[in-house]
Scaffold this active site. Structure first.
Site: not given
Ligand code: PBG
Length: 435
Positions: A303, A313, A325, A341, A356, A382, A421
């Site tokens: 991510k 957000r 972040k 990872e 992502k 998004s 979405y």
């Protein structure tokens, strides 16, 4: 083809069976076809005299199946050997090129890859990747209200009332074969704390919603998000120390409680999206200790700290109150690091590895596909959704075609499932429904 024209069936009247093949002189349009000496049919201009009734039916590209003559295989073969070749459409004329087209010798190519793309049927036969509504996971935003609130930055998306709009949306999705959803809660500010304890409240919005969904739709596959940001007064995925450091192990402790609360409510797949180190193994242990060995873990393996999350957000009002972040999400400049990872998540027991964002990170999906046998999820986030929507609304692109292409590309890169979405819209499209 020949067998449908020259049937061995003897169901036709004997009078038809007895006809002589030599009388066969059918017409097709203004041309009359005769058997040439070299036994190939040739076309000649039709004479004005009416053509005799043909022995063999005329074969036209658009015609129905010709009437059977009742001739036996042997009779048909004998007719052809005798030079009476039955009618079939003529050799098509060579299509004309536009005036001015250069006349060139054909290139001496041993391979012309365009051959397998010549027709829709060939293209369909050789299509390497397919996509189905079963591949989609539909992310849904929920809130405590009764109305569905439009999300400005994500046209077509709403914060759904958990008891009303959500149920309708899930029913619509299931109607077109989307049977997996992932829930994202908009938590009241008053319930947000620095340690995000609302995340594991059994009577909180997410566990309550899961129980209700499972009651209405027992077969629905429910994914949850495991991270503190919707519950954190700091808007971070973990607990923030006074110097701004995100505390890893303490956060993992909270995440384990969150995942167990979600599993207790009936979640099928818990999905840690927080990027803390060691959380997959810890969550696996916590789930198993609580008797949830059957619950899957979909780890957000790679991510990235991406600006493509902006609209999300806004939807959840979950922007970090300060900083960014970057100390937990990955640097968009990094490729090899994704494998670090992957190795951690695999050894800690992840069931599904997620990448992502999606489209800008296709090669990360491919890298993981080539390096791990585990199922892969891609998250079309998004910002990706909103860009396609905006382009469509502004009539700059064909929204539906770009939507389907973007999803197919994620599958081609190696994703098994796609969080998008567009899940409902794309599934309707795949089912042949238009909005
Ligand atoms: C947070 C979370 C985010 C998304 C899914 N889970 C946002 C973030 O990391 O800030 C983003 C999804 C999207 O943009 O569609 N744990």
């Amino acid at each position: 083809m020949a067998s449908t024209i020259f049937s061995t069936s003897s169901s036709l009247p004997t009078a038809v069976k007895g006809l002589d093949c030599n009388t066969y002189k059918p017409t097709l349009g203004n041309l009359r076809f005769i058997a040439s000496p070299n036994k190939k049919s040739i076309a000649v201009p039709s004479s004005s005299s009416p053509a005799p009734k043909p022995l063999f039916p005329v074969v036209r590209a658009t015609s129905d199946v010709p009437v059977k003559t009742g001739l036996s295989d042997a009779e048909c073969e004998a007719a052809v050997v005798a030079g009476n070749v039955p009618e079939a459409p003529p050799v098509p004329p060579t299509p004309l090129a536009p005036a001015g087209t250069p006349v060139v010798p054909s290139l001496p190519l041993s391979r012309r890859p365009r051959r397998t793309r010549r027709s829709p049927a060939l293209r369909a036969a050789f299509q390497e990747t397919s996509i189905s509504p079963a591949n989609f996971v539909y992310p849904l935003f929920i809130h405590e209200g009764e109305e569905d609130t439009p999300i400005g930055a994500m046209p077509g998306c709403y914060r759904l009332g958990w008891r009303h709009g959500l149920l309708e949306e899930v029913a619509k999705a299931r109607d077109v074969g989307v049977n997996s959803i992932v829930l994202f809660p908009k938590v009241p500010d008053a319930l947000k704390t620095p340690t995000g304890d609302e995340a594991y409240n059994d009577y909180g919005l997410v566990p309550r919603t899961i129980r209700m969904l499972k009651d209405k739709f027992p077969g629905l596959v429910i994914y949850t998000d495991v991270a503190l940001d919707p519950y954190s007064s700091d808007g971070h995925d973990g607990i923030v120390r006074e110097d701004g450091v995100i505390m890893n192990d303490e956060t993992v402790h909270q995440l384990c409680k969150q995942a167990v609360a979600q599993a207790r409510a009936g979640a099928d797949v818990v999905s840690p999206s927080d990027m803390m180190d060691g959380r997959v193994g810890a969550i696996r242990g916590a789930l198993d200790d609580a008797g949830f060995q059957h619950v899957l873990i979909m780890s957000y393996t790679a991510k990235y700290a991406s600006s493509f999350y902006g609209p999300f957000r806004e939807a959840l009002d979950s922007n970090p109150r300060f900083g960014d972040k970057k100390t937990y999400q990955m640097n968009p400049a990094n490729y090899r690091e994704a494998l670090v990872e992957v190795h951690e998540d695999e050894s800690e027991g992840a069931d599904i590895l997620l990448v992502k964002p999606g489209l800008p990170y296709l090669h990360i999906i491919r890298q993981i596909r080539d390096n791990s046998p585990l199922p892969i999820a891609a998250y079309q986030v998004s910002g990706e959704y909103s860009m396609i929507k905006a382009g469509g609304i502004l009539k700059m692109i064909d929204e539906e075609k770009v939507m389907m292409e973007s999803l197919l590309c994620l599958r081609r890169a190696g994703a098994d499932i796609i969080l998008t979405y567009f899940a409902l819209q794309a599934a309707r499209c795949l089912c042949g429904e238009k909005r």
